[in-house]
Scaffold this active site. Structure first.
Site, mmCIF file in Angstrom:
data_model
loop_
_atom_site.group_PDB
_atom_site.id
_atom_site.type_symbol
_atom_site.label_atom_id
_atom_site.label_comp_id
_atom_site.label_asym_id
_atom_site.label_seq_id
_atom_site.Cartn_x
_atom_site.Cartn_y
_atom_site.Cartn_z
ATOM 1 C CE LYS A 228 38.979 43.359 35.206
ATOM 2 N NZ LYS A 228 39.051 44.699 35.815
ATOM 3 C CG ASP B 165 41.611 46.554 34.857
ATOM 4 O OD1 ASP B 165 41.451 45.891 33.811
ATOM 5 O OD2 ASP B 165 41.195 46.176 35.973
ATOM 6 C CE1 TYR C 254 37.683 44.697 40.559
ATOM 7 C CE2 TYR C 254 38.766 46.409 39.282
ATOM 8 C CZ TYR C 254 38.654 45.089 39.654
ATOM 9 O OH TYR C 254 39.534 44.168 39.133
ATOM 10 C CG HIS D 146 35.466 40.304 37.119
ATOM 11 N ND1 HIS D 146 35.112 41.475 37.748
ATOM 12 C CD2 HIS D 146 36.709 40.019 37.587
ATOM 13 C CE1 HIS D 146 36.083 41.872 38.555
ATOM 14 N NE2 HIS D 146 37.064 40.995 38.475
#
Length: 277
Positions: A79, A49, A54, A112
């Protein structure tokens, strides 16, 4: 019920999603994320994930492509970030994510956060991606019941997954019940309470089972039929987190863990979050 690391939840459209996955939040590109993925694959993980926010989609994709496991055995989630929400912006953001990851398709694409006045338009873009076959499943993250109800009033496809902060201190029982009733798979981020594992009840249960507090929480997730994605870059912890399929918690101990709920969040409140936190 999950009986091994190969066990999978079946989403409403028949797609199978591993009950246990590796979260890669805060992992850096390069050696850290690539090493973590290698360790996870060796331990039996098949679900990973990430998110555009990120900033490690490229590293995850490289590690996945080089891991030696067939693509169809893997489950990859990413996301769309808050700044990229809206119909056209989301479609463009997805293409950028897919390019960075370097895969022909994404298994699960999520919104998200529920950005006000944006998330319904964003959901329409996710529906198109699903209908076009670019993703195998679509869902949301950090959505509360009222957000889900809002989307479901006029969507063509209801979310398959809702990924939320979920742990014994934030059990979100009403949300879990709502998702189960509507066949939306609940998934736990930050299941290990960002390392705050010194709750006396949790430690007492862990000692009796000969397991770590982290393993007890992850088992609690699975027995509550919640997919869980603990984050760790430490090979020993990655292996430890996978070693949760050789025991079951009693109903009495499940109730003790349920009773720890005090609606305590370690992350932002989905109804009151900064747009660019």
């Amino acid at each position: 019920m999950s009986t091994s690391i190969t066990s999978r939840a079946v989403l409403r459209n028949g797609i199978e999603m591993p009950w246990l996955g590796l979260g890669v939040w805060q992992m850096s590109e390069g050696g850290q994320i690539e090493g973590a993925v290698r360790s996870a694959v060796d331990a039996g993980y098949r679900s990973f994930d990430t998110a555009a926010a990120y900033r490690n989609e490229e590293g995850l994709g490289k590690a996945i492509r080089e891991c030696g496991v067939r693509r169809e055995e893997l489950f990859v989630t990413t996301k769309v970030w808050n700044n990229d929400q809206g119909y056209n912006a989301t479609l463009a953001a997805f293409q950028e994510s897919r390019k960075r990851i370097g895969l022909d398709y994404i298994d699960l694409y999520l919104i998200h956060w529920p950005v006000k006045a944006k998330y319904k338009e964003t959901w329409k873009a996710l529906e198109k991606l699903y209908e076009d076959g670019a993703v195998r499943a679509i869902g949301v993250s950090n959505f509360q019941i009222h957000h889900l109800e809002d989307i479901m009033t006029d969507c063509n496809i209801a979310p398959f997954v809702n990924q939320v902060e979920y742990h014994p201190l934030l059990a979100q029982q009403q949300l879990r019940k709502f998702c189960q009733e509507h066949r939306i798979q609940l998934e736990a981020w930050s299941p290990l309470m960002q390392g705050r594992l010194d709750e006396p009840v949790l430690m007492e249960i862990a000692a009796r089972y000969g397991k770590s507090p982290a393993q007890i929480i992850l088992r609690w997730d699975l027995q509550n039929l919640v997919v869980t994605i603990p984050k760790s870059a430490n090979p020993a912890r990655i292996l430890e987190n996978a070693n949760i399929f050789d025991f079951s918690l009693s109903s009495k101990d499940m109730a003790k863990l349920d009773a720890l709920d005090r609606s305590h969040r370690f992350g932002p409140d989905p109804d009151n979050f900064s747009f660019n936190f």
